[in-house]
Design an enzyme around this catalytic site. Structure first.
Site, mmCIF file in Angstrom:
data_model
loop_
_atom_site.group_PDB
_atom_site.id
_atom_site.type_symbol
_atom_site.label_atom_id
_atom_site.label_comp_id
_atom_site.label_asym_id
_atom_site.label_seq_id
_atom_site.Cartn_x
_atom_site.Cartn_y
_atom_site.Cartn_z
ATOM 1 N N ASP A 417 0.815 -1.222 0.000
ATOM 2 C CA ASP A 417 0.000 0.000 0.000
ATOM 3 C C ASP A 417 0.846 1.268 0.000
ATOM 4 O OD1 ASP A 417 0.781 -0.346 2.628
ATOM 5 O OD2 ASP A 417 -1.223 -0.227 3.483
HETATM 6 C C1 LAN Z 1 3.589 -1.185 10.165
HETATM 7 C C2 LAN Z 1 3.637 0.237 9.791
HETATM 8 C C3 LAN Z 1 3.035 0.580 8.473
HETATM 9 C C4 LAN Z 1 1.875 -0.335 8.132
HETATM 10 C C5 LAN Z 1 0.951 0.210 7.032
HETATM 11 C C6 LAN Z 1 1.691 0.627 5.773
HETATM 12 C C7 LAN Z 1 0.239 1.455 7.559
HETATM 13 C C8 LAN Z 1 -0.106 -0.839 6.724
HETATM 14 O O1 LAN Z 1 -1.046 -0.343 5.826
HETATM 15 C C9 LAN Z 1 0.528 -2.159 6.324
HETATM 16 C C10 LAN Z 1 1.376 -2.698 7.470
HETATM 17 C C11 LAN Z 1 2.474 -1.740 7.945
HETATM 18 C C12 LAN Z 1 3.602 -1.807 6.955
HETATM 19 C C13 LAN Z 1 3.050 -2.138 9.299
HETATM 20 C C14 LAN Z 1 3.158 -3.578 9.659
HETATM 21 C C15 LAN Z 1 3.599 -3.905 11.093
HETATM 22 C C16 LAN Z 1 4.625 -2.929 11.613
HETATM 23 C C17 LAN Z 1 5.836 -3.003 10.711
HETATM 24 C C18 LAN Z 1 4.000 -1.527 11.567
HETATM 25 C C19 LAN Z 1 2.731 -1.414 12.388
HETATM 26 C C20 LAN Z 1 5.045 -0.680 12.263
HETATM 27 C C21 LAN Z 1 5.609 -1.585 13.374
HETATM 28 C C22 LAN Z 1 5.107 -3.029 13.084
HETATM 29 C C23 LAN Z 1 6.188 -4.069 13.435
HETATM 30 C C24 LAN Z 1 5.664 -5.450 13.192
HETATM 31 C C25 LAN Z 1 6.615 -3.857 14.896
HETATM 32 C C26 LAN Z 1 7.536 -4.897 15.457
HETATM 33 C C27 LAN Z 1 6.760 -5.931 16.166
HETATM 34 C C28 LAN Z 1 6.666 -7.214 15.797
HETATM 35 C C29 LAN Z 1 5.562 -8.039 16.310
HETATM 36 C C30 LAN Z 1 7.653 -7.835 14.877
#
Ligand code: LAN
Length: 679
Positions: A417
């Site tokens: 996205d």
């Molecule tokens: C994010 C941040 C961005 C987010 C969007 C782009 C907003 C979404 O539309 C798709 C998923 C995504 C990329 C996403 C996935 C999970 C993330 C990377 C996070 C919420 C930011 C932090 C999180 C990550 C998994 C944190 C570390 C924790 C674990 C359980 C590994």
């Protein structure tokens, strides 16, 4: 309520644009609306970064900063006094009245996972054990089963700190990486975040790496357990888990797997272990190179740093790790935290562009906004990914060329996205700039988006889904559900559909059939995802308000008519949840209970999503839209900003994460659409 209502001119019926008029008695006056645009865009332009991006506080999850602090201790990189003060202040500001700390900064329920990690971090930051907050925190830990009952990721960090024993963990075997890649349990099938976190864990486990127990560590040992450290039989506590940390039950299959891996560990051969560790290290090094030592996220950023420290504290990889790791820190209004990503710049900037472009022409064409937009374009252009990572198949990486990441090109992991929003923003502005992105490169983005689509018609976050949900049965994290594979998400699918619609218009005749097919399958996916009550469940922000916005915009992008029943049902759903003051306010509990839960207060960002949905679905002239617009205008502060509100970003259904700019650009965007449809 009729779908279309005729605009009503309020107290001064002479001319629709004279001061004191409005589109409806229920809506804001045109004067107030105009002022909201001018002040809102001025404020928003004033906080743009020099590189053309917007970014902001991306904190929230409470397990991140303690991991960072542990790394400073382990790697002997103590924070400055100022940093230490900020970190302590932040951590203590999130302490609940019961003494514990929850999974995210606003969580009212404390967890052993985050309470233990925070307690340890505070002690490593030199907070005395006898400080009243610490006594309270310790009591919470002792009353809930002690640190022995913390979720496994806390235990991992504790092992490296020599506060827990590797015997008390189920193995994460490095040998798994030696399996042929086709074997379904090969880690290459995991969601990239889980995959990248379990790599350094496998390495640390394989070597049982830990620091010496110095006097501070020895003191902490006596504080977090109910009995003397030496008397604890750690191997008996692999499954000891505080109920507050338990997000799912251990599957029978997982128990068998744990038993088998435990047996393997007792008899493993050193030669094989060595080979496995070398392979794991190659993957770690590849991730480091591919991301310029930023790493995909904060957790493997910390863990990979530890790996390099233990390999060679004087080595280049360890030095480089410390050049990037501090970029995850954020000095916020409540202290210093570790952000959930190296930044959210691309994501914020792509939305900001679309929002600014939606404001009335008089505002969008003003010099302030024009300048902001051309700088924003530069950021989007400079941060598109221009190549695939080297040996991508060998390292289980999908293509990257043409994609956009969440943060920046140096980080480099493209996301479905983010690519779509980056693409939409780039197309939106290309005619206004002198040197736009080459057409060939934009076509690559479209190819990439197509290549990401799953067999079910939806799009996941970073890659195609690589294994079935059965892999969740082996989830060892205890605290996080649904992290083992990437899933098709409403939000990601909608964004990709919108980008494909844009691509069809921009490049007529290009990949006509594949795009049409992808759109049709995407539409079917979204239709299947809609719930009985008309809503869509969101995964990356709270929750049904967010999901429904994407569901509706996705279907519309696929060519579905606004009169379609699916769209009308969604609007009815939203209207049912509008508050008396015209706002929407959805509590994060919705994500856990999976049904709409009211927040006591209206939230501007959520109100904006609902208004954006209504506007595109043909309800911009409805009473619901007028009242929502009025709420947003009334909520705006004198300086053009909107007040800080509840966190609305989320992941894994449990953890809130802060998007500082959502309330700003989504309000402008929603008001822009409202104005355009009514003017
Ligand atoms: C994010 C941040 C961005 C987010 C969007 C782009 C907003 C979404 O539309 C798709 C998923 C995504 C990329 C996403 C996935 C999970 C993330 C990377 C996070 C919420 C930011 C932090 C999180 C990550 C998994 C944190 C570390 C924790 C674990 C359980 C590994």
């Amino acid at each position: 309520m009729p779908p279309y209502e005729t605009p009503v001119v309020s107290s001064h019926p002479q001319s629709p644009s004279s001061p004191g008029t409005s589109f409806s008695l229920e809506g804001p006056s045109l004067e107030a609306l105009q002022q909201a645009f001018v002040q809102g865009t001025n404020f928003f332009a004033s906080i743009q970064e020099d590189d053309g991006s917007w970014c902001g506080d991306y904190g929230g999850p409470m397990f991140l900063l303690p991991m960072y602090v542990a790394a400073t201790y382990i790697c002997k990189r103590p924070p400055s006094d100022e940093e230490r003060e900020g970190m302590v202040r932040y951590t203590l500001s999130t302490q609940n009245p019961d003494g514990g700390i929850g999974i995210h900064a606003e969580a009212e329920e404390s967890m052993m996972f985050t309470t233990t990690l925070s307690y340890i971090a505070l002690r490593l930051l030199e907070v005395p054990a006898e400080q009243p907050e610490m006594i309270k925190m310790r009591r919470w830990i002792q009353d809930h089963g002690s640190a022995l009952a913390a979720a496994s990721w806390a235990k991992w960090i504790m092992c490296v700190l020599n506060l827990y024993d590797y015997d008390g963990l189920h193995p994460i075997l490095p040998e798994l990486y030696l399996l042929p890649a086709e074997v379904p349990i090969h880690p290459g099938h995991l969601w990239c975040h889980a995959r990248q976190v379990y790599l350094p864990m496998a390495y640390l486990y394989g070597k049982k790496t830990r620091i010496e127990a110095d006097p501070l560590i020895q003191a902490i040992r006596q504080e977090i357990y109910a009995k003397p450290y030496e008397k604890i039989r750690f191997s008996a506590h692999r499954d000891t888990l505080c109920p507050a940390d338990k997000s799912y039950s251990l599957s029978f299959l997982s128990q068998i797997a744990n038993f088998a891996m435990g047996a393997f560990e007792s008899f493993h051969r050193e030669g094989l272990r060595q080979r496995a560790l070398e392979e794991v290290k190659r993957h770690i090094d590849h991730e480091d190179q591919a991301t310029n030592f930023i790493r995909i996220g904060p957790v493997n950023a910390v863990l990979n740093t530890l790996v390099h420290y233990f390999e060679d504290p004087e080595g280049e990889a360890h030095q480089k790790s410390w050049e990037t790791l501090p970029t995850y820190l954020w000095n916020g209004h409540d202290g210093i935290k570790m952000n959930g990503y190296n930044s959210c710049k691309l994501w914020d900037t792509a939305f900001a562009v679309q929002a600014l472009r939606a404001t009335p022409t008089s505002v969008a064409d003003s010099p302030v906004v024009q300048k902001a937009l051309s700088n924003a374009y530069r950021y989007i252009q400079d941060n598109q990914v221009l190549e695939d990572v080297p040996e991508k198949d060998r390292y289980f990486r999908h293509a990257s060329l043409g994609g956009w990441p969440f943060s920046d090109r140096l980080h480099g992991w493209p996301i479905t996205d983010c690519t779509s929003e980056g693409f939409k923003a780039a197309i939106e502005l290309e005619e206004t700039v002198e040197q736009p992105i080459a057409e060939g490169l934009l076509r690559e983005s479209v190819r990439l988006i197509l290549s990401f689509q799953n067999d079910d018609g939806g799009w996941a976050s970073y890659e195609r889904q690589r294994a079935g949900t059965w892999l969740e049965l082996f989830n060892p994290s205890q605290a996080f559900r649904d992290i083992m594979i990437d899933y098709s998400y409403t939000e990601c699918s909608s964004a990709c559909l919108q980008a494909l619609q844009t691509a069809q218009k921009r490049f007529p005749g290009f990949l006509t059939q594949p795009i049409q097919r992808a759109i049709q399958n995407g539409e079917n996916f979204l239709r299947r995802k809609q719930r009985e009550d008309g809503s869509w469940e969101g995964s990356w922000a709270v929750c049904f308000t967010y999901g429904t916005w994407f569901g509706v915009w996705g279907l519309l992008a696929a060519g579905v008519s606004p009169q379609d029943q699916a769209i009308q049902k969604a609007c009815d759903f939203l209207r049912r949840h509008q508050k008396a003051d015209g706002s929407w306010g959805e509590h994060y509990r919705s994500c856990q209970t999976r049904k709409y839960e009211e927040h006591p207060e209206g939230q501007a960002a959520q109100t904006a999503w609902a208004l954006m949905t209504l506007c595109k679905a043909g309800h911009a002239q409805s009473s619901a839209a007028h009242r929502a617009a009025r709420f947003l205008v009334d909520r705006q502060q004198e300086d053009g900003d909107w007040p800080r509100e509840a966190m609305v970003g989320v992941f894994n259904k449990t953890t809130l994460i802060n998007y500082e700019n959502y309330r700003r650009y989504f309000c402008l965007w929603a008001l822009g659409l409202y104005h355009k449809a009514n003017a």
